[in-house]
Design a protein around this motif. Structure first.
Motif, PDB file in Angstrom:
ATOM      1  N   LEU A 153      -4.994   7.884 -12.743  1.00  0.00           N
ATOM      2  CA  LEU A 153      -4.081   8.969 -12.384  1.00  0.00           C
ATOM      3  C   LEU A 153      -2.706   8.393 -12.046  1.00  0.00           C
ATOM      4  O   LEU A 153      -2.579   7.230 -11.672  1.00  0.00           O
ATOM      5  N   THR A 154      -1.698   9.244 -12.138  1.00  0.00           N
ATOM      6  CA  THR A 154      -0.345   8.866 -11.718  1.00  0.00           C
ATOM      7  C   THR A 154       0.100   9.765 -10.577  1.00  0.00           C
ATOM      8  O   THR A 154      -0.062  10.983 -10.645  1.00  0.00           O
ATOM      9  N   LEU A 155       0.606   9.157  -9.529  1.00  0.00           N
ATOM     10  CA  LEU A 155       1.219   9.917  -8.439  1.00  0.00           C
ATOM     11  C   LEU A 155       2.731   9.833  -8.652  1.00  0.00           C
ATOM     12  O   LEU A 155       3.384   8.851  -8.294  1.00  0.00           O
ATOM     13  N   ALA A 156       3.262  10.868  -9.268  1.00  0.00           N
ATOM     14  CA  ALA A 156       4.663  10.848  -9.687  1.00  0.00           C
ATOM     15  C   ALA A 156       5.607  10.670  -8.506  1.00  0.00           C
ATOM     16  O   ALA A 156       5.362  11.188  -7.403  1.00  0.00           O
ATOM     17  N   HIS A 211       4.062   1.937  -4.046  1.00  0.00           N
ATOM     18  CA  HIS A 211       2.855   1.361  -3.459  1.00  0.00           C
ATOM     19  C   HIS A 211       2.598   1.840  -2.037  1.00  0.00           C
ATOM     20  O   HIS A 211       1.453   1.848  -1.583  1.00  0.00           O
ATOM     21  N   GLY A 212       3.636   2.239  -1.332  1.00  0.00           N
ATOM     22  CA  GLY A 212       3.465   2.641   0.057  1.00  0.00           C
ATOM     23  C   GLY A 212       2.990   4.063   0.257  1.00  0.00           C
ATOM     24  O   GLY A 212       2.799   4.499   1.406  1.00  0.00           O
ATOM     25  N   ALA A 213       2.760   4.812  -0.804  1.00  0.00           N
ATOM     26  CA  ALA A 213       2.447   6.234  -0.674  1.00  0.00           C
ATOM     27  C   ALA A 213       1.173   6.498   0.115  1.00  0.00           C
ATOM     28  O   ALA A 213       1.072   7.519   0.819  1.00  0.00           O
ATOM     29  N   TYR A 215     -11.774   7.128  -4.467  1.00  0.00           N
ATOM     30  CA  TYR A 215     -10.355   7.334  -4.748  1.00  0.00           C
ATOM     31  C   TYR A 215      -9.643   6.054  -4.333  1.00  0.00           C
ATOM     32  O   TYR A 215      -9.613   5.698  -3.141  1.00  0.00           O
ATOM     33  N   LEU A 216      -9.082   5.351  -5.298  1.00  0.00           N
ATOM     34  CA  LEU A 216      -8.430   4.076  -5.058  1.00  0.00           C
ATOM     35  C   LEU A 216      -6.953   4.200  -5.409  1.00  0.00           C
ATOM     36  O   LEU A 216      -6.609   4.635  -6.510  1.00  0.00           O
ATOM     37  N   TYR A 217      -6.091   3.804  -4.476  1.00  0.00           N
ATOM     38  CA  TYR A 217      -4.664   3.882  -4.733  1.00  0.00           C
ATOM     39  C   TYR A 217      -4.091   2.480  -4.922  1.00  0.00           C
ATOM     40  O   TYR A 217      -4.075   1.665  -4.003  1.00  0.00           O
ATOM     41  N   GLU A 218      -3.653   2.215  -6.115  1.00  0.00           N
ATOM     42  CA  GLU A 218      -2.974   0.970  -6.493  1.00  0.00           C
ATOM     43  C   GLU A 218      -3.704  -0.304  -6.044  1.00  0.00           C
ATOM     44  O   GLU A 218      -3.164  -1.116  -5.284  1.00  0.00           O
ATOM     45  N   VAL A 255      -1.043  12.273  -1.625  1.00  0.00           N
ATOM     46  CA  VAL A 255      -2.204  11.416  -1.868  1.00  0.00           C
ATOM     47  C   VAL A 255      -3.485  12.188  -1.597  1.00  0.00           C
ATOM     48  O   VAL A 255      -4.433  12.174  -2.400  1.00  0.00           O
ATOM     49  N   ALA A 256      -3.528  12.913  -0.466  1.00  0.00           N
ATOM     50  CA  ALA A 256      -4.718  13.686  -0.119  1.00  0.00           C
ATOM     51  C   ALA A 256      -4.973  14.781  -1.138  1.00  0.00           C
ATOM     52  O   ALA A 256      -6.126  15.054  -1.504  1.00  0.00           O
ATOM     53  N   GLU A 257      -3.920  15.419  -1.621  1.00  0.00           N
ATOM     54  CA  GLU A 257      -4.088  16.473  -2.613  1.00  0.00           C
ATOM     55  C   GLU A 257      -4.671  15.911  -3.905  1.00  0.00           C
ATOM     56  O   GLU A 257      -5.553  16.523  -4.525  1.00  0.00           O
ATOM     57  N   GLN A 258      -4.207  14.755  -4.322  1.00  0.00           N
ATOM     58  CA  GLN A 258      -4.734  14.133  -5.531  1.00  0.00           C
ATOM     59  C   GLN A 258      -6.198  13.736  -5.349  1.00  0.00           C
ATOM     60  O   GLN A 258      -7.031  13.974  -6.229  1.00  0.00           O
TER      61      GLN A 258
END
Length: 266
Positions: free
Chosen positions: A239-242, A246-248, A113-116, A256-259
């Motif tokens: 995926l999109t975190l609506a 970037h700081g999410a 799971y990679l965020y931005e 973030v954990a739910e996604q």
């Protein structure tokens, strides 16, 4: 904190919490495991979670010369603590190490799971200066750690210079300066990924499922980079975190954990 000894004899400090499928949260540049504590707590409801101090941070060792390959060995040793298989999660700069580790370790990594991840693959924003590693190393060697932080924030991250006084007034600036030597570490991992050119097609071979999330309020180049990764690897879902930016990964751990949970556990 517990410790393990990595392949080259370096002590790596880590924390383990929760129960369930295994996941390792990889922290970003200039921070230790405490920076991802919120996300760890949120993930620990469903996972056995390890967070750790990467080399040169916190209670972990920092032998020289630095070599990014040793960080992959550290992750491999932590996966062994968790029974031999684990997912990896990282935000921003940590995504580069997570991808390299997943490619090198094969079946030991069950998912990502990679965020931005801050790939720069076209001209939509300036590339990272080609001499940034050498420039940062020179500043740190001269004891100019705050100046190194300023350079990284403005020339690498792209923070407007007028925001620096506010950032320097925040207590977090002192830790950033203390970990300024890790800026060059991270940029060695990111070489070839932030120069305004297409992503290399021969760097990663990963069969595990990969989620690349971008914030709905994030910068456009982040989505461009996520889609570029999806174009070269077989199992990437963008995926999109609506309503987040970037700081999410740090400031909004619950969504973030739910996604991540939904993606990794189905």
């Amino acid at each position: 904190m517990r410790t393990i000894t990595s392949t080259d004899g370096t002590t790596i400090a880590y924390e383990q919490t929760g129960s369930g499928p295994a996941i390792i949260v990889v922290s970003n540049v200039a921070e230790d495991h405490a920076a991802v504590a919120g996300l760890v707590t949120a993930l620990a409801k469903d996972f056995t979670v390890i967070s750790f101090d990467r080399r040169g941070r916190g209670a972990s060792g920092d032998p020289q010369p630095y070599d990014p390959a040793r960080e992959i060995e550290d992750i491999s040793a932590l996966i062994d603590v968790l029974g031999g298989t684990a997912a990896l999660a990282g935000g921003s700069g940590a995504c580069g190490l997570a991808l390299d580790a997943a490619s090198a370790l094969g079946d030991k990594v069950s998912g990502l799971y990679l965020y931005e991840p801050p790939f720069i693959v076209d001209g939509s924003r300036p590339p990272v200066p080609a001499d940034s590693v050498e420039h940062l190393e020179a500043l740190v060697a001269a004891g100019k750690r705050s100046e190194a932080s300023e350079y990284f924030m403005t020339e690498v991250v792209g923070v407007p210079a007028e925001y620096l006084p506010m950032m320097k007034a925040d207590p977090s600036w002192e830790q950033m300066a203390a970990y300024a030597h890790t800026y060059s570490y991270e940029l060695q991992i990111w070489r070839g990924l932030q120069d305004g050119k297409p992503l290399p097609t021969d760097r990663w071979a990963i069969d595990a499922p990969i989620a690349v999330a971008v914030g709905g309020n994030g910068e456009a180049f982040m989505r461009t980079g996520a889609e570029a990764l999806a174009a070269i690897l077989p199992n990437v879902t963008v995926l999109t975190l609506a309503d987040h930016d970037h700081g999410a990964f740090w400031a909004a751990p619950d969504p973030v954990a739910e996604q991540a949970r939904t993606f990794l556990l189905g």
